[in-house]
Write a protein that holds these residues in place. Sequence first.
Motif, PDB file in Angstrom:
ATOM      1  N   PRO A 266     -25.555  15.463   9.438  1.00  0.00           N
ATOM      2  CA  PRO A 266     -24.566  16.241   9.616  1.00  0.00           C
ATOM      3  C   PRO A 266     -22.932  15.702   9.957  1.00  0.00           C
ATOM      4  O   PRO A 266     -22.268  15.678   9.542  1.00  0.00           O
ATOM      5  N   TYR A 267     -23.499  14.501  11.130  1.00  0.00           N
ATOM      6  CA  TYR A 267     -22.682  13.692  12.135  1.00  0.00           C
ATOM      7  C   TYR A 267     -22.012  12.548  11.376  1.00  0.00           C
ATOM      8  O   TYR A 267     -21.103  12.552  11.797  1.00  0.00           O
ATOM      9  N   GLU A 268     -22.815  11.703  10.290  1.00  0.00           N
ATOM     10  CA  GLU A 268     -22.486  11.052   9.829  1.00  0.00           C
ATOM     11  C   GLU A 268     -20.916  10.393   9.440  1.00  0.00           C
ATOM     12  O   GLU A 268     -20.364   9.501   9.462  1.00  0.00           O
ATOM     13  N   LYS A 269     -20.390  11.676   8.044  1.00  0.00           N
ATOM     14  CA  LYS A 269     -19.493  11.727   7.695  1.00  0.00           C
ATOM     15  C   LYS A 269     -18.392  11.630   8.791  1.00  0.00           C
ATOM     16  O   LYS A 269     -17.142  11.040   8.785  1.00  0.00           O
ATOM     17  N   GLN A 270     -18.649  12.724   9.349  1.00  0.00           N
ATOM     18  CA  GLN A 270     -17.333  13.052  10.393  1.00  0.00           C
ATOM     19  C   GLN A 270     -17.350  12.096  11.433  1.00  0.00           C
ATOM     20  O   GLN A 270     -16.117  11.664  11.773  1.00  0.00           O
ATOM     21  N   ARG A 271     -18.233  11.721  12.267  1.00  0.00           N
ATOM     22  CA  ARG A 271     -18.094  10.007  13.058  1.00  0.00           C
ATOM     23  C   ARG A 271     -17.271   8.705  11.982  1.00  0.00           C
ATOM     24  O   ARG A 271     -16.335   8.820  12.928  1.00  0.00           O
ATOM     25  N   ILE A 272     -17.440   8.391  11.026  1.00  0.00           N
ATOM     26  CA  ILE A 272     -16.737   7.566  10.280  1.00  0.00           C
ATOM     27  C   ILE A 272     -15.196   8.133  10.415  1.00  0.00           C
ATOM     28  O   ILE A 272     -14.410   7.819  10.500  1.00  0.00           O
ATOM     29  N   GLU A 273     -15.287   8.694  10.204  1.00  0.00           N
ATOM     30  CA  GLU A 273     -14.247   9.255  10.104  1.00  0.00           C
ATOM     31  C   GLU A 273     -12.918   9.646  11.718  1.00  0.00           C
ATOM     32  O   GLU A 273     -11.830   9.237  11.402  1.00  0.00           O
ATOM     33  N   LYS A 274     -13.741  10.166  12.100  1.00  0.00           N
ATOM     34  CA  LYS A 274     -13.550  10.015  13.732  1.00  0.00           C
ATOM     35  C   LYS A 274     -12.791   8.672  13.525  1.00  0.00           C
ATOM     36  O   LYS A 274     -11.950   8.040  14.252  1.00  0.00           O
ATOM     37  N   VAL A 275     -13.737   7.850  13.684  1.00  0.00           N
ATOM     38  CA  VAL A 275     -13.499   6.340  14.213  1.00  0.00           C
ATOM     39  C   VAL A 275     -12.566   5.958  13.507  1.00  0.00           C
ATOM     40  O   VAL A 275     -11.130   5.124  13.735  1.00  0.00           O
ATOM     41  N   ARG A 276     -12.574   5.805  11.445  1.00  0.00           N
ATOM     42  CA  ARG A 276     -11.068   5.710  10.524  1.00  0.00           C
ATOM     43  C   ARG A 276      -9.808   6.306  11.748  1.00  0.00           C
ATOM     44  O   ARG A 276      -8.752   5.395  11.704  1.00  0.00           O
TER      45      ARG A 276
END
Length: 291
Positions: A174-184
């Motif tokens: 559940p945190y993977e997509k959230q993590r990529i978006e935050k980095v972007r």
Amino acid sequence: MIKSMTGFGKATCELSDKKISIEIKSLNSKQLDLNLRLPNIYREKDMLLRNELAGNLGRGKVDVGFYIDYLGSEKNASINSHIVENYFSQLQPISDKLGLSKNSDMLRVIMTLPDTVKIEQAELDEKEWGIVFETFKEALNNLNNFREQEGEVLQKEVTARINNIRRLQAAVEPYEKQRIEKVRERILDQLNELKEKISLDQNRFEQEMIFYLEKLDITEEKVRLTAHLDYFLQTMEKEEQVGRKLSFITQEIGREINTMGSKANHSEIQKLVIQMKDELEKIKEQNLNVL
């Protein structure tokens, strides 16, 4: 099913003049380390016993003890009367010269001196040895049964911890997509602050962004981790004496977990990785005792 290296086995037999108890204890060890405490009469069978242990136990620190209780008088022990008399003839003048009491227990003192009792080495009776050897194999079998029972407990414990790692791995998703978006978003925010100062090639920027985000992707690590966890469980079920092999598999599991942690860049994922490492360390501790 796996076996533990820890175990205890005991068996006894009664002969016409003695009772023999045989105890075998084992602890974990990288190699087979044998320590046999045998009565003199059975020492000629040392190599036979060692071969039997090596063929049945694989590895471990193993202590074997033979304990004899004589049911009557020990026929091969006798007092060396000439030596006793010689000691007495030498001690008596010394006692008189020193004025020691005539009631002093000189005989008790003499009997503690060397060679007052002589032990005649009896020859090993092969019929007797046959009974003793069967008793030894019974003790060895009891030890192996103990090891199997301990192995079942170990397998349940380790399987539970492998499943805990699976659960923690699933909790990462559940945190993977959230993590990529935050980095972007973070990169874009920083870039917007610099737009007025530098010229930007938008195509090149997108390419670099994709490359950077791909380096943060942990899909391959998750796939390999799942495969290693499956292989660990399959190995426990299908093979014997797998302790070393399981150790190699835990190293691979640890490598994938560490890589996930280094790529995480997200506090919640880092927490899950730490929990996975904790479960893996407990598996390694248990694995030290696996045959």
